[in-house]
Design an enzyme around this catalytic site. Structure first.
Site, PDB file in Angstrom:
ATOM      1  N   GLU A   1       0.924  -1.327  -0.397  1.00  0.00           N
ATOM      2  CA  GLU A   1       0.079  -0.120   0.086  1.00  0.00           C
ATOM      3  C   GLU A   1       0.858   1.199  -0.253  1.00  0.00           C
ATOM      4  OE1 GLU A   1      -1.267  -2.461   1.747  1.00  0.00           O
ATOM      5  OE2 GLU A   1      -2.785  -3.035   1.162  1.00  0.00           O
TER       6      GLU A   1
ATOM      7  N   HIS B   1     -12.782  -3.947   7.960  1.00  0.00           N
ATOM      8  CA  HIS B   1     -12.550  -4.260   6.134  1.00  0.00           C
ATOM      9  C   HIS B   1     -13.943  -3.353   6.681  1.00  0.00           C
ATOM     10  CE1 HIS B   1      -9.226  -7.344   6.870  1.00  0.00           C
ATOM     11  NE2 HIS B   1      -9.645  -7.545   5.388  1.00  0.00           N
TER      12      HIS B   1
END
Lengths: 332, 393
Positions: A68, A137
């Site tokens: 990321e 999430h």
């Protein structure tokens, strides 16, 4: 991607709308590239970039390793050089590893270089709860990024808004964090214009007009609020505002509405303390104090980590909680 | 290797290398004037940093200040091997790169003074040297963070050449037509070797053949920690490059001509083949990490040992004794060297005066350059200004 038979008949989902926006903008502007984990061959974890790699090739729809920070930093470098990168970070929790790049660099380059170097980048991030996923999430970290000068934070709640706002975001000269409410990805279909159109970043939308109370929300919670409207007694006239963008914030729209209704309820998924609702409540008291007939109410997630799916329904604001807050506000 | 042994290794200055006279080196083709210019650039950086130190002591420079003294050959020798439109990005010890790239010393000094005439209008400071017309994309305050940016800049360069086949529209940047093969130099210190983002970046560059060169300016210390105390494989950093499938080279950064001769072929190779590389560039900083560093981690003897092989002294010696014109006179005479010293002192003195006499940014500058267009309802607007009266009160 070009529309399927189903889309033509039944309308587009949020996923379809974002995909269509990406497709059209990549076709229009060769500086636009998408990059992220599995965005190419696999079409993205939520299939938002489905088919794009076939059309535009692996040099423009780029599968990255699970990195990321590298994805974000490389995208910043691309943008600094004059490209229009659209990185995807798979889940909002995965912004953590990229936080330094986004907050310390993307947001600040224009200011640090006094306008000579800019970062026209749109970070697409599936966001929020309600899809039975665990923490990291299912989180709603929008306030963190709204608290970062230099970033814009866009959160559409409908396919129509998603397409128009994404096109605006990609064309925007500054970095935009584009949060996509996962819960809405496939829950609604809508007929939207096929040609490209933009919706200005920073303009709220009045979803329902009313005179007794203003409900302010964004993302998937807008749909929760809409549901609540159906449950309110018939003589209650509630106005529902979908902010669509929380930074920059359309404070005028909120103030205008609250000065009409005299009551305000803010609804968001994120934990209540220091959530973006606190900012809205403050603006309302700063600017519309004398119009208020009741304290501003907040309906929010609790100050806990997003729970695993069996308790998800306990955590997320539902129509019942919104309805109760509205009624309390009216009864004050 | 024990820590003690590892540190011992670091505290020994490498023996001066005798320059092999085998011919065919890149620098052989360069005119004497270019070599003299390198010496001048290094001397300029040295003098500039000396005056920075003074200005800092006099509290004219705010924030923090990381001086490049001792490392001059690193920036000058590597940048000499690039084209003027190859992008570069670096860390916070960035004055040397800015000057070597051609930034006006006045704009550089004014930036540190926080003046409106600085390269970032006095907003960035010492760690944030930006010069887009010279393709310098900034110094960086977060260790290692710039490695990903350099990867992206190089990626864009490759995209420009390979996919767009035309230069990216990039206002403010000159010399970008037509699209051509470029290399991005991405500088980092040895401390950044241990930041995750470097490893993500190197993996991406290796994976995608991005023409970026990660130049570790290895001065032996990450702040106060000797390299072997904080970094694995410190005795052979090229192993890290190997792990990411890229060329890795160790280059002596004490002799600017040697450095150029080793580095230029690598830049050319990366450009031609559009591939990444990694360089362990051995150098040494004479001063502390920043202006307030007790330097308990090294001895004065060690510093002196490195100073005895100073890159500026060495280059001056080479040009005044070894390099000869056709008529056997040295390419740099005693008088020319003295003139060089005088002109540099004068140039830096002017830079100081310029910085001193420049205005501070107008208070309204506080609200500019956060976004391209002023954003209503964000705090950098008049409406939310400190002291603005709430109409309800």
């Amino acid at each position: 991607m070009p529309r399927t038979e189903a889309m033509i008949k039944q309308g587009l989902t949020l996923v379809d709308a974002i995909n269509e926006a990406l497709y059209q903008e990549m076709e229009r502007d060769t500086r636009v590239v998408c990059l992220g984990e599995d965005v190419g061959l696999n079409g993205g974890v939520f299939r938002v970039t489905e088919g794009l790699q076939k059309v535009f090739g692996p040099e423009r729809v780029i599968d990255t390793p699970l990195s990321e920070s590298g994805i974000m930093g490389t995208s910043i470098g691309l943008a600094m050089a004059g490209m229009r990168p659209v990185p995807e970070i798979q889940f909002e929790g995965f912004l953590g590893p990229a936080f330094d790049q986004l907050v310390n660099h993307a947001a600040r380059y224009r200011n640090r270089s006094r306008g000579s170097i800019t970062v026209p980048m749109t970070v697409r991030v599936p966001w929020g709860g309600g899809i039975h996923a665990p923490e990291l999430h299912s989180d709603s970290p929008e306030a963190i990024y709204a608290h970062t000068p230099g970033l814009k934070v866009v959160i559409p709640s409908t396919p129509y808004d998603a397409k128009g706002l994404l096109l605006s975001a990609i064309r925007d000269p500054d970095p935009v964090v584009f949060f996509e409410p996962k819960r809405v990805y496939r829950s609604h279909r809508e007929q939207i214009p096929e040609e490209a159109y933009t919706i200005p970043i920073g303009e709220a939308k009045v979803v329902a007009e009313g005179t007794d109370v203003t409900i302010v929300s964004w993302g998937a919670c807008v749909h929760t609020c809409n549901e609540a409207l159906d449950h309110l007694p018939e003589d209650v006239s509630a106005e529902l505002i979908d902010l669509r963008t929380i930074s920059p914030l359309d404070a005028e729209a909120i103030v205008r509405s609250v000065e009409k209704t005299g009551r305000c309820v803010v609804v968001h998924e994120a934990p209540k303390t220091a959530g973006f609702g606190a900012e809205i409540a403050t603006i309302v008291q700063e600017r519309s104090f004398l119009h208020l007939k009741a304290p501003v109410q907040r309906v929010a997630g609790f100050d806990v980590m997003m729970p695993y799916y069996k308790l998800e329904g306990q955590y997320l604001p539902d129509a019942k909680r919104v309805e109760e807050a509205v009624m309390q506000c009216l009864a004050y | 290797m024990s820590h003690a042994a590892a540190e011992l290794k670091m505290t020994t200055a490498p023996a001066p290398r005798t320059r092999p006279n085998t011919g065919g080196r890149s620098s052989d083709a360069l005119p004497a004037a270019t070599l003299v210019q390198w010496l001048r650039d290094m001397m300029l950086i040295r003098e500039f940093e000396n005056r920075c130190a003074q200005a800092y002591q006099q509290a004219k420079i705010g924030g923090f200040c990381h001086l490049y003294t001792g490392q001059e050959a690193a920036a000058v020798g590597t940048i000499a091997a690039t084209n003027p439109d190859d992008p570069i990005v670096t860390a916070y010890r960035d004055h040397g790169h800015a000057l070597a790239r051609g930034m006006d010393p006045g704009a550089c000094m004014a930036e540190m003074f926080g003046k409106a005439t600085g390269c970032a209008k006095g907003k960035g400071g010492s760690m944030h040297m930006f010069d887009k017309p010279h393709w310098l994309f900034g110094g960086h305050g977060i260790v290692g963070a710039q490695t990903a940016l350099g990867t992206g800049l190089a990626f864009a360069a490759r995209y420009e050449w390979e996919v767009l086949k035309r230069p990216l529209a990039n206002p403010g940047v000159t010399g970008a037509t037509p699209a051509k093969k470029k290399v991005c130099l991405t500088y980092l210190g040895d401390g950044a070797l241990n930041q995750g983002v470097l490893h993500e970046s190197m993996n991406l560059a290796g994976l995608w053949d991005i023409p970026v060169i990660y130049i570790v300016e290895n001065n032996g210390y990450s702040m106060g920690t000797a390299i072997a105390r904080g970094t694995t494989m410190a005795h052979d950093l090229t192993k890290k490059a190997e792990a990411y499938g890229m060329r890795g080279e160790i280059i002596d950064g004490f002799d600017v001509i040697d450095l150029y001769d080793a580095f230029k072929p690598l830049v050319d190779w990366c450009r031609e083949n559009q591939k990444p590389a990694f360089v362990d560039l051995k150098t040494y900083r004479y001063l502390g990490h920043s202006m307030s560093d007790p330097q308990k981690y090294r001895t004065k003897d060690e510093v002196e040992q490195f100073k005895s092989k100073d890159s500026i002294d060495r280059m001056a010696h080479v040009l005044m004794n070894e390099r000869k014109n056709k008529d056997s006179t040295p390419v740099l005479s005693e008088q020319a060297f003295t003139d060089l010293q005088t002109s540099i002192k004068e140039q830096v003195r002017h830079a100081m005066e310029f910085a001193e006499n420049s205005p501070v940014p107008d208070a309204s500058e506080l609200h500019t350059d956060v976004y391209l267009n002023p954003m209503p309802n964000l705090s950098p607007t008049a409406e939310y200004r400190h002291g603005a009266k709430n109409p309800l009160l």
